[in-house]
Design an enzyme around this catalytic site. Structure first.
Site, short mmCIF file in Angstrom:
data_model
loop_
_atom_site.label_atom_id
_atom_site.label_comp_id
_atom_site.label_asym_id
_atom_site.label_seq_id
_atom_site.Cartn_x
_atom_site.Cartn_y
_atom_site.Cartn_z
N GLU A 100 0.87 -1.17 0.00
CA GLU A 100 0.00 0.00 0.00
C GLU A 100 0.91 1.22 0.00
OE1 GLU A 100 -3.02 -0.23 -0.58
OE2 GLU A 100 -3.35 -2.35 -0.17
N CYS B 98 -1.37 9.28 2.07
CA CYS B 98 -1.10 8.67 0.75
C CYS B 98 -2.08 9.14 -0.31
CB CYS B 98 -1.16 7.15 0.87
SG CYS B 98 0.10 6.44 1.94
#
Length: 478
Positions: A248, A282
């Site tokens: 991720e 992110c």
């Protein structure tokens, strides 16, 4: 005197000669002291994880669910303590820290629910004459010890996205929390004991680079789950050997503001998406593409909205924007902005570092090849671009090595569906920002943004293996 936090190794609390001081990014005050694990600690943790797997793999669904619910209740009971610790060691504004803890409770609770519904299916196999009288049953089984590496920006919840599905699926895990803010998860380890997690099933240990690298290379782990920067993540995958890898990673999330967009909704949401936790997310909004017919109004109103952002002490209830995680992050952002300006970009607001704080920054006219557009800034910075045609905007969002999530503000169903078809990302968010995430949804990216998906049910799929049982009905012997 600052509190000492031992680490949790194979069900035991330990220290080592390797002290690690954790300081508040806001004022550099000492928050606490912990220790990094030694090679022997690592070996003991892995051995304990292997031994505990013989216990966890046999736990019944209700037992795994009950453990997770006890963890959720323990976290709920101490949520203000955890929120304040996150604010102190990560520099996250207290309001955002409280939301992270609430999400952590939700993550654990959802994992408990998913522990009860790890199912399979019945498959007819009598599809050809030679296979008559046969059918199959599938079932998922835990794979074994898991190695987890979690990031600094969500020190609690992103770590729980590794621990919770591991426990839900009957696995064990050794977790390396972030070195900048590990105290949150070391405190969470206290809840593991209270909840009755089998000894050795979870180890939580800060590690230096040498010891931590063994999480990647040690073949006793059956899966590596990593959340962090793309450059690091892909390097880990290349060295991980035969184990499965879940990555991720980051991105430079794009948002499209279509001609039909409701700016009353879009502008405040984009402000949140660009500047929450100083852009250290992110899926932080980094690139915004605005239809030229709405450009002037959007730019004026958006800059006015950014002016309202209050920087300050993360523990102050009124603070919107806290410090960046360290001096290096703030300096790098300053260097990138100055370089972009030298290449023709214009700063509409912000653009300056103030110690570890970086002013909320809006740029226009930045070259699209420049790092402020093409790389992951991971800072409170957003770049605006006008567009004339919706297909052009879709192409602009796709013009990136990343593909995590994207947002599209539009009143056109046709454009919403077109975006879903065309955008090369893991998730398309209509009439909201790419920064949106709720913890049970499938979350992850394509291209350089990662592999596979988080979200409890989807993580459990990676942490289990599918087995097939074939039945052949034959006549009884008389």
């Amino acid at each position: 005197m600052a509190r000492e936090y031992p680490f949790y190794c194979g069900g035991e609390w330990r220290t080592s000669p390797n002290r690690l001081e954790i300081r508040n990014p806001y004022n550099d005050e000492l928050v606490g002291v912990t220790f990094t694990a030694t090679e022997q600690d690592f070996e003991d943790a892995v051995t304990a994880a292997q031994q505990a797997f013989e216990v966890t793999r046999r736990l019944q669904s209700y037992e795994r669910a009950e453990i997770l619910l006890r963890l959720a209740e323990g976290l709920r009971r101490r949520q203000e303590e955890f929120a304040r610790l996150i604010a102190q060691e990560a520099g996250k504004p207290i309001r955002d820290a409280r939301v992270e803890v609430q999400r952590g409770v939700f993550t654990l609770t959802t994992a408990a629910e998913e522990a009860k519904r790890i199912g399979g299916e019945v498959i007819p196999l009598d599809l050809m004459a030679y296979s008559q009288g046969r059918f199959g049953i599938t079932r998922r089984f835990p794979i074994g010890p898991i190695a987890g590496i979690s990031p600094f920006n969500f020190p609690l919840n992103l770590a729980l996205h590794k621990i919770a599905p591991a426990l839900a699926s009957g696995n064990t895990i050794v977790l390396k929390p972030p070195s900048r803010d590990p105290l949150t998860m070391l405190t969470f380890a206290e809840l593991l004991e209270e909840a009755g997690v089998p000894k050795g099933a979870v180890s939580i240990m800060p590690m230096d680079r040498v010891v931590g690298d063994r999480l990647v290379t040690d073949e006793r782990f059956k899966l590596l789950t990593f959340t962090g920067s793309p450059d690091v993540g892909w390097d880990l995958k290349a060295r991980a050997g035969k184990k499965k890898v879940v990555l991720e990673l980051g991105g430079n999330a794009g948002v499209i503001v279509d001609r039909t967009a409701n700016l009353d909704v879009a502008i405040p949401r984009i402000r949140v998406g660009a500047f929450a936790y100083a852009g250290q997310v992110c899926i932080s909004v980094q690139r915004v593409f605005v239809h030229r017919a709405r450009w002037d109004e959007f730019v004026e109103r958006f800059v006015d909205e950014v002016k309202k952002i209050k920087m300050g002490d993360p523990l102050d209830e009124t603070t919107d924007l806290g410090p960046m995680i360290d001096d290096k992050a703030a300096r790098r952002t300053q260097d990138w902005v100055e370089s972009a300006v030298a290449e023709g970009a214009k700063v509409l607001i912000g653009g300056k570092a103030e110690g570890r704080f970086f002013q909320p920054t809006v740029l226009v006219d930045a070259p699209k090849w420049h790092p402020v557009c093409s790389r992951e800034v991971f800072a409170p910075l957003v770049v605006l671009f006008p567009f004339d045609d919706f297909e052009q905007a879709l192409a602009e969002v796709n013009d990136s090595v990343y593909g995590l999530q994207a947002g599209v503000f539009t009143s056109s169903l046709e454009h919403a569906l077109r975006a879903f078809e065309v955008l090369e990302v893991g998730g398309v968010i209509i009439n909201d920002i790419p920064t949106f995430r709720i913890d049970h949804m499938p979350y992850g990216g394509v291209k350089d943004s990662g592999l596979s998906r988080e979200g409890l049910r989807y993580a459990i799929e990676d942490m289990t293996e599918l087995r097939l049982l074939v039945f052949h009905r034959v006549p009884e012997v008389s």
